[in-house]
Design an enzyme around this catalytic site. Sequence first.
Site, mmCIF file in Angstrom:
data_model
loop_
_atom_site.group_PDB
_atom_site.id
_atom_site.type_symbol
_atom_site.label_atom_id
_atom_site.label_comp_id
_atom_site.label_asym_id
_atom_site.label_seq_id
_atom_site.Cartn_x
_atom_site.Cartn_y
_atom_site.Cartn_z
ATOM 1 N N GLY A 161 -10.906 -24.582 -34.556
ATOM 2 C CA GLY A 161 -10.709 -24.157 -35.931
ATOM 3 C C GLY A 161 -9.467 -23.289 -36.025
ATOM 4 C CD GLN A 172 -6.707 -18.163 -36.427
ATOM 5 O OE1 GLN A 172 -7.320 -19.081 -36.947
ATOM 6 N NE2 GLN A 172 -6.898 -17.808 -35.178
ATOM 7 C CB CYS A 225 -10.654 -15.754 -32.086
ATOM 8 S SG CYS A 225 -9.516 -15.747 -33.468
ATOM 9 C CG LEU A 226 -7.013 -20.915 -31.115
ATOM 10 C CD1 LEU A 226 -6.422 -22.015 -31.982
ATOM 11 C CD2 LEU A 226 -6.798 -21.227 -29.636
ATOM 12 C CG HIS A 271 -14.351 -17.664 -36.075
ATOM 13 N ND1 HIS A 271 -14.599 -16.905 -34.956
ATOM 14 C CD2 HIS A 271 -12.990 -17.772 -36.165
ATOM 15 C CE1 HIS A 271 -13.436 -16.561 -34.410
ATOM 16 N NE2 HIS A 271 -12.445 -17.088 -35.110
ATOM 17 C CD GLU A 272 -11.406 -20.899 -37.905
ATOM 18 O OE1 GLU A 272 -10.418 -20.209 -38.186
ATOM 19 O OE2 GLU A 272 -11.798 -21.081 -36.743
ATOM 20 C CG HIS A 309 -9.330 -15.985 -38.927
ATOM 21 N ND1 HIS A 309 -8.742 -14.996 -38.175
ATOM 22 C CD2 HIS A 309 -9.936 -16.813 -38.053
ATOM 23 C CE1 HIS A 309 -8.998 -15.225 -36.892
ATOM 24 N NE2 HIS A 309 -9.724 -16.310 -36.783
HETATM 25 CO CO CO Z 1 -10.369 -17.169 -35.000
#
Ligand code: CO
Length: 172
Positions: free
Chosen positions: A45, A50, A95-96, A137-138, A141
């Site tokens: 995701g 991000q 998380c990236l 989660h997304e 952000h």
């Molecule tokens: Co994330």
Amino acid sequence: MLREIITYPNKLLRTKSVDVEKFDNELHTLLDDMYETMIANQGVGLAAIQVAIPLNILVICLPDENEMQNKEDVIEAINPKITHKDGVQVFLEGCLSVPGFNEEVKRAEHIVVEYKDRFGKEQKMETSDFLAVAWQHEMEHLDGHLFIEKLSLNKRKKFEKEYKRQQKTKKL
Ligand code: CO
């Protein structure tokens, strides 16, 4: 085109994203780039913030039974809103934008979400389990938050320790 993923503690990640108004080629390019960037970084995701774009956009692509992330399975969500949530589940998340750290996070088990697709068409999805985790989660952000903010004090301390250790490692 691959875009650069910004990581903690970059303050841009704290930006509250705003709604998309134009469903044009620029949006389509961004969505394609986000998918490409997510796959290239082994993510499931990615939110637009991000890649430093403060717009309410996210992509999610869970692996199928053969661990393949197929482009035709990608969920592209513009201006998403969770309209219903219930239940509780705990999932080990990463998380990236917080590389090298995983921790268990408590979230709703079941959600209903409304959003627009890349053409501006209204969509609605009811989902649970890991896909519901990914959505939540997304969407966090888009609100300018990271999953590490949800951790208990002890887990948060564990993260700070791990983060400092990584910073030191990088300097060698
Ligand atoms: Co994330």
